[in-house]
Design a protein around this motif. Structure first.
Motif, PDB file in Angstrom:
ATOM      1  N   GLU A 185       0.824  -1.210   0.000  1.00 23.89           N
ATOM      2  CA  GLU A 185       0.000   0.000   0.000  1.00 23.89           C
ATOM      3  C   GLU A 185       0.860   1.263   0.000  1.00 23.89           C
ATOM      4  OE1 GLU A 185      -2.744  -0.106   3.240  1.00 23.89           O
ATOM      5  OE2 GLU A 185      -1.354   0.778   4.666  1.00 23.89           O
ATOM      6  N   ARG A 186       2.046   1.189   0.572  1.00 25.54           N
ATOM      7  CA  ARG A 186       2.958   2.342   0.446  1.00 25.54           C
ATOM      8  C   ARG A 186       3.331   2.567  -1.010  1.00 25.54           C
ATOM      9  NH1 ARG A 186       7.898   1.879   4.484  1.00 25.54           N
ATOM     10  NH2 ARG A 186       7.683  -0.341   4.018  1.00 25.54           N
ATOM     11  N   ALA A 187       3.562   1.484  -1.733  1.00 25.13           N
ATOM     12  CA  ALA A 187       3.909   1.610  -3.156  1.00 25.13           C
ATOM     13  C   ALA A 187       2.723   2.127  -3.963  1.00 25.13           C
ATOM     14  CB  ALA A 187       4.378   0.260  -3.692  1.00 25.13           C
ATOM     15  N   LEU A 188       1.511   1.739  -3.584  1.00 24.45           N
ATOM     16  CA  LEU A 188       0.323   2.249  -4.276  1.00 24.45           C
ATOM     17  C   LEU A 188       0.166   3.748  -4.074  1.00 24.45           C
ATOM     18  CD1 LEU A 188      -2.254  -0.565  -3.405  1.00 24.45           C
ATOM     19  CD2 LEU A 188      -1.461   0.015  -5.707  1.00 24.45           C
ATOM     20  N   ILE A 189       0.341   4.208  -2.832  1.00 22.78           N
ATOM     21  CA  ILE A 189       0.160   5.628  -2.544  1.00 22.78           C
ATOM     22  C   ILE A 189       1.272   6.471  -3.155  1.00 22.78           C
ATOM     23  CG2 ILE A 189       0.081   7.354  -0.693  1.00 22.78           C
ATOM     24  CD1 ILE A 189      -2.489   5.706  -1.066  1.00 22.78           C
ATOM     25  N   SER A 190       2.488   5.959  -3.169  1.00 21.59           N
ATOM     26  CA  SER A 190       3.604   6.714  -3.754  1.00 21.59           C
ATOM     27  C   SER A 190       3.512   6.772  -5.275  1.00 21.59           C
ATOM     28  CB  SER A 190       4.934   6.075  -3.352  1.00 21.59           C
ATOM     29  OG  SER A 190       5.104   4.816  -3.996  1.00 21.59           O
ATOM     30  N   GLY A 191       2.745   5.853  -5.871  1.00 24.78           N
ATOM     31  CA  GLY A 191       2.642   5.789  -7.324  1.00 24.78           C
ATOM     32  C   GLY A 191       3.630   4.833  -7.948  1.00 24.78           C
ATOM     33  N   ASP A 192       4.471   4.196  -7.124  1.00 25.21           N
ATOM     34  CA  ASP A 192       5.451   3.242  -7.650  1.00 25.21           C
ATOM     35  C   ASP A 192       4.793   1.954  -8.144  1.00 25.21           C
ATOM     36  OD1 ASP A 192       7.488   4.995  -7.049  1.00 25.21           O
ATOM     37  OD2 ASP A 192       7.953   4.069  -5.110  1.00 25.21           O
ATOM     38  N   LEU A 193       3.586   1.669  -7.643  1.00 23.54           N
ATOM     39  CA  LEU A 193       2.879   0.451  -8.037  1.00 23.54           C
ATOM     40  C   LEU A 193       1.519   0.828  -8.630  1.00 23.54           C
ATOM     41  CD1 LEU A 193       2.540  -2.635  -8.123  1.00 23.54           C
ATOM     42  CD2 LEU A 193       1.697  -2.512  -5.754  1.00 23.54           C
ATOM     43  N   PRO A 194       1.347   0.731  -9.942  1.00 20.91           N
ATOM     44  CA  PRO A 194       0.029   0.985 -10.545  1.00 20.91           C
ATOM     45  C   PRO A 194      -0.961  -0.097 -10.124  1.00 20.91           C
ATOM     46  CG  PRO A 194       1.791   1.023 -12.198  1.00 20.91           C
ATOM     47  CD  PRO A 194       2.378   0.437 -10.952  1.00 20.91           C
ATOM     48  N   VAL A 195      -2.230   0.273 -10.013  1.00 27.64           N
ATOM     49  CA  VAL A 195      -3.259  -0.698  -9.633  1.00 27.64           C
ATOM     50  C   VAL A 195      -3.310  -1.846 -10.625  1.00 27.64           C
ATOM     51  CG1 VAL A 195      -5.736  -1.035  -9.293  1.00 27.64           C
ATOM     52  CG2 VAL A 195      -4.613   0.996  -8.362  1.00 27.64           C
ATOM     53  N   ALA A 196      -3.066  -1.571 -11.890  1.00 25.85           N
ATOM     54  CA  ALA A 196      -3.103  -2.623 -12.908  1.00 25.85           C
ATOM     55  C   ALA A 196      -2.094  -3.731 -12.624  1.00 25.85           C
ATOM     56  CB  ALA A 196      -2.844  -2.016 -14.290  1.00 25.85           C
ATOM     57  N   ASP A 197      -1.017  -3.394 -11.898  1.00 21.94           N
ATOM     58  CA  ASP A 197       0.032  -4.377 -11.596  1.00 21.94           C
ATOM     59  C   ASP A 197      -0.094  -4.942 -10.182  1.00 21.94           C
ATOM     60  OD1 ASP A 197       1.072  -3.831 -14.101  1.00 21.94           O
ATOM     61  OD2 ASP A 197       2.498  -2.328 -13.339  1.00 21.94           O
ATOM     62  N   LEU A 198      -1.121  -4.532  -9.445  1.00 23.30           N
ATOM     63  CA  LEU A 198      -1.228  -4.906  -8.036  1.00 23.30           C
ATOM     64  C   LEU A 198      -1.382  -6.412  -7.844  1.00 23.30           C
ATOM     65  CD1 LEU A 198      -1.516  -4.299  -5.033  1.00 23.30           C
ATOM     66  CD2 LEU A 198      -3.933  -3.740  -5.441  1.00 23.30           C
ATOM     67  N   GLU A 199      -2.233  -7.055  -8.626  1.00 27.70           N
ATOM     68  CA  GLU A 199      -2.442  -8.498  -8.435  1.00 27.70           C
ATOM     69  C   GLU A 199      -1.159  -9.268  -8.693  1.00 27.70           C
ATOM     70  OE1 GLU A 199      -5.635 -12.007  -9.534  1.00 27.70           O
ATOM     71  OE2 GLU A 199      -5.379 -10.334 -10.935  1.00 27.70           O
ATOM     72  N   THR A 200      -0.435  -8.899  -9.728  1.00 24.19           N
ATOM     73  CA  THR A 200       0.831  -9.565 -10.031  1.00 24.19           C
ATOM     74  C   THR A 200       1.840  -9.348  -8.908  1.00 24.19           C
ATOM     75  OG1 THR A 200       0.469  -9.321 -12.411  1.00 24.19           O
ATOM     76  CG2 THR A 200       2.732  -9.709 -11.679  1.00 24.19           C
ATOM     77  N   ALA A 201       1.913  -8.128  -8.414  1.00 26.67           N
ATOM     78  CA  ALA A 201       2.851  -7.815  -7.326  1.00 26.67           C
ATOM     79  C   ALA A 201       2.482  -8.587  -6.056  1.00 26.67           C
ATOM     80  CB  ALA A 201       2.853  -6.314  -7.056  1.00 26.67           C
ATOM     81  N   TRP A 202       1.183  -8.637  -5.773  1.00 31.17           N
ATOM     82  CA  TRP A 202       0.709  -9.393  -4.595  1.00 31.17           C
ATOM     83  C   TRP A 202       1.127 -10.854  -4.696  1.00 31.17           C
ATOM     84  CZ3 TRP A 202      -3.022  -8.107  -0.560  1.00 31.17           C
ATOM     85  CH2 TRP A 202      -3.450  -9.216   0.175  1.00 31.17           C
ATOM     86  N   ASN A 203       0.836 -11.464  -5.841  1.00 28.95           N
ATOM     87  CA  ASN A 203       1.100 -12.893  -6.010  1.00 28.95           C
ATOM     88  C   ASN A 203       2.584 -13.209  -5.904  1.00 28.95           C
ATOM     89  OD1 ASN A 203      -1.628 -13.126  -6.396  1.00 28.95           O
ATOM     90  ND2 ASN A 203      -1.528 -13.497  -8.590  1.00 28.95           N
ATOM     91  N   ALA A 204       3.423 -12.348  -6.487  1.00 27.15           N
ATOM     92  CA  ALA A 204       4.869 -12.571  -6.416  1.00 27.15           C
ATOM     93  C   ALA A 204       5.375 -12.440  -4.990  1.00 27.15           C
ATOM     94  CB  ALA A 204       5.590 -11.579  -7.332  1.00 27.15           C
ATOM     95  N   ARG A 205       4.918 -11.419  -4.276  1.00 26.28           N
ATOM     96  CA  ARG A 205       5.363 -11.218  -2.894  1.00 26.28           C
ATOM     97  C   ARG A 205       4.854 -12.361  -2.003  1.00 26.28           C
ATOM     98  NH1 ARG A 205       6.685  -6.919   0.708  1.00 26.28           N
ATOM     99  NH2 ARG A 205       6.863  -7.893   2.773  1.00 26.28           N
ATOM    100  N   PHE A 206       3.628 -12.790  -2.239  1.00 34.29           N
ATOM    101  CA  PHE A 206       3.079 -13.850  -1.399  1.00 34.29           C
ATOM    102  C   PHE A 206       3.859 -15.145  -1.594  1.00 34.29           C
ATOM    103  CE2 PHE A 206       0.244 -17.140   0.078  1.00 34.29           C
ATOM    104  CZ  PHE A 206      -0.325 -16.572   1.216  1.00 34.29           C
ATOM    105  N   GLU A 207       4.165 -15.466  -2.817  1.00 31.10           N
ATOM    106  CA  GLU A 207       4.928 -16.694  -3.066  1.00 31.10           C
ATOM    107  C   GLU A 207       6.323 -16.602  -2.437  1.00 31.10           C
ATOM    108  OE1 GLU A 207       6.190 -19.753  -6.696  1.00 31.10           O
ATOM    109  OE2 GLU A 207       5.200 -17.840  -7.153  1.00 31.10           O
ATOM    110  N   ALA A 208       6.929 -15.429  -2.510  1.00 37.65           N
ATOM    111  CA  ALA A 208       8.259 -15.257  -1.914  1.00 37.65           C
ATOM    112  C   ALA A 208       8.212 -15.377  -0.393  1.00 37.65           C
ATOM    113  CB  ALA A 208       8.827 -13.901  -2.314  1.00 37.65           C
ATOM    114  N   ASP A 209       7.161 -14.836   0.233  1.00 40.60           N
ATOM    115  CA  ASP A 209       7.075 -14.826   1.700  1.00 40.60           C
ATOM    116  C   ASP A 209       6.504 -16.111   2.272  1.00 40.60           C
ATOM    117  OD1 ASP A 209       8.051 -12.292   1.569  1.00 40.60           O
ATOM    118  OD2 ASP A 209       6.358 -11.317   2.542  1.00 40.60           O
TER     119      ASP A 209
END
Length: 496
Positions: free
Chosen positions: A362-386
């Motif tokens: 959510e910090r990346a979303l608010i800063s603009g570093d993470l577009p909403v269009a890429d949020l699901e992909t970013a979530w899935n990658a982070r979840f698999e890593a963690d």
């Protein structure tokens, strides 16, 4: 006190602001529990109208005039707190254009409806446009609110956790993360599976049992009610504090611990100082402190060995055979450590790892570093890593939580901060009441609730959050008590 009449005028105005905030809360509660589907468009307009009235009240120039006229030197402590909180409310309102405040309320209401509908089919693509519009508005709001040298995200965070920055949280969360990852890995290596329930548990009996839990934890039913919702929650304060829970017919602990969690929030709100009702000084200290109450109820008490002894016998009487033969089996089932997708179902070891992931995203979303269009992909990658699991669908991934759909950016980190505070409070409670587990084994929580009434609930917002926890425990809060509690608890359940 110089400015006594001005203070009286300010106090009455602050009560009107609180009343409008409570109306907004009731609209949200109704939308989650009672509102018919075709009411969504009207609800968005209703929310916008209340937001406009709330903005006008908090931006009223008389607030600044009244505050300037009040001499807080030598005045009662509650006067100084109310004046300081009034200045903060007014500053935020005057920095946020009314049009933006109204659009935020409308869009949050609309996005919530879209989330509710699209999550049924796990359709993130259908949800993303509404979420993107809402985040654009939240970015605009954050820029308006940010003080000099304050990041936009921290401006949102400060609304939920005054006096805390994301940089401070990064430091304490990093230490916590290291301890949690180590504990999780050691438990996973044991390969032990906990016992589980068998059969089904009728919804009406689960609701009846939830009401019994309300009695056990000191919830005033004349000042509240229990309903069902997609996402359990607590709403309101004082004489009207409503909770919701949810039912899983084969896993009764979901309802039980959702209810206990929300009771922690609700009992806090019901026990704020009535002498200053509807004034800022008699509101909760922060969302981190609020979460400490719910997590303490749910985990340190509700999942503790002592309370699980009472819970086993009470469930047997209510439901009949559960598939768990002993109180120890229930204790092990209630504290099962298993990697899963859903935050609200996560065990104590994994839960904060879910939060730390959301905090970063959510910090990346608010800063603009993470577009909403890429949020699901970013979530899935982070979840698999963690967590080491591939996310099968958006419902078990990025669409599981209500918070972003509701515009609550800056809220997620207060969950982990609340867990940290709860660890500190748990240590202090056991030091002050060494025999407390004997009472909990009988389902008696009055001692714990009375301790919290004195040290947390009744004090409201008289002091900043960290000071409140320090005063209650005798030491400054950090992650050490939480990690020590988790290590002790789970080393007793798993051979680690």
């Amino acid at each position: 006190m110089r400015g006594q009449k001005d203070y009286e005028n300010l106090a009455e105005h602050l009560k009107r602001i609180t009343a409008l905030e409570q109306v907004m809360g009731l609209l949200g509660w109704d939308q989650e529990t009672q509102m018919p589907p075709k009411g969504a468009a009207q609800r968005a307009e209703q929310a916008g109208a209340v937001a406009a009235a709330l903005h006008a009240a908090t931006a009223d120039p008389r607030i600044a005039d009244w505050c300037d006229a009040i001499d807080t030197d030598g005045a009662p402590a509650h006067v100084a707190v109310n004046v300081a909180e009034a200045r903060t409310l007014h500053r935020r309102a005057t920095r946020t254009p009314e049009k933006l405040a109204v659009e935020l309320a409308r869009q949050a209401s609309k996005t919530l409806v879209v989330w509710q509908e699209t999550r049924k089919t796990s359709n993130f693509a259908g949800y993303a446009p509404a979420l993107s519009e809402l985040i654009d508005l939240k970015r605009e709001q954050a820029k308006c609110l940010a003080e000099e040298a304050e990041t936009p995200y921290d401006a949102l965070l400060s609304q939920f956790e005054p006096g805390t920055t994301s940089a401070e949280l990064d430091t304490i969360f990093s230490r916590l993360r290291d301890g949690l990852v180590s504990l999780r890995q050691r438990i996973a290596e044991t390969g032990i599976s906990p016992p589980n329930f068998t059969g089904e548990f009728p919804a009406d009996r689960q609701i009846a049992f939830s009401r019994k839990l309300g009695d056990i934890f000191g919830y005033d039913w004349d000042a509240g009610r229990l309903d069902l919702a997609v996402h359990p929650s607590s709403n309101g304060s004082g004489g009207d504090v409503r909770i919701t829970t949810r039912i899983n017919p084969t896993q009764p602990l979901e309802c039980i611990y959702s209810t206990i969690h929300e009771l922690g929030h609700a009992v806090y709100e019901q026990n704020l100082n009535p002498e200053h009702a509807m004034l800022p000084v008699a509101s909760h200290a922060s969302m981190g402190v609020h979460e400490s109450q719910s997590r303490l109820f749910e985990n340190q008490i509700g999942r503790g060995r002592a309370f699980c002894g009472w819970l086993h016998d009470a469930m047997l009487a209510r439901f009949g055979p559960t598939g768990l033969d002993s109180a120890e089996d229930l204790y092990r089932a209630a504290n099962a450590v298993e990697t899963g997708y859903i935050r609200t179902e996560a065990d104590e070891v994994h839960y904060n790892l879910h939060i730390l992931m959301r905090f970063d995203l959510e910090r990346a979303l608010i800063s603009g570093d993470l577009p909403v269009a890429d949020l699901e992909t970013a979530w899935n990658a982070r979840f698999e890593a963690d967590f080491g699991l591939k996310v099968p669908d958006a419902l078990r991934g990025v669409m599981q939580d209500i918070h972003w759909a509701d515009g609550l950016f800056g809220y997620f980190p207060t969950y982990t901060l609340g867990n940290i505070y709860a660890g500190c409070l748990n240590r202090a409670i056991h030091a002050d009441m060494p025999d407390i587990d004997m009472a909990l084994a009988e389902g008696e929580t009055q001692g714990v609730v009375a301790w919290l009434n004195r040290n947390i609930h009744n004090r409201g917002r008289m002091v900043p959050p960290k000071q409140l926890i320090t005063d209650a425990t005798g030491f400054e809060p950090d992650e050490t008590p939480l990690l020590a509690y988790l290590e002790t608890k789970f080393s007793g359940l798993y051979p680690i």
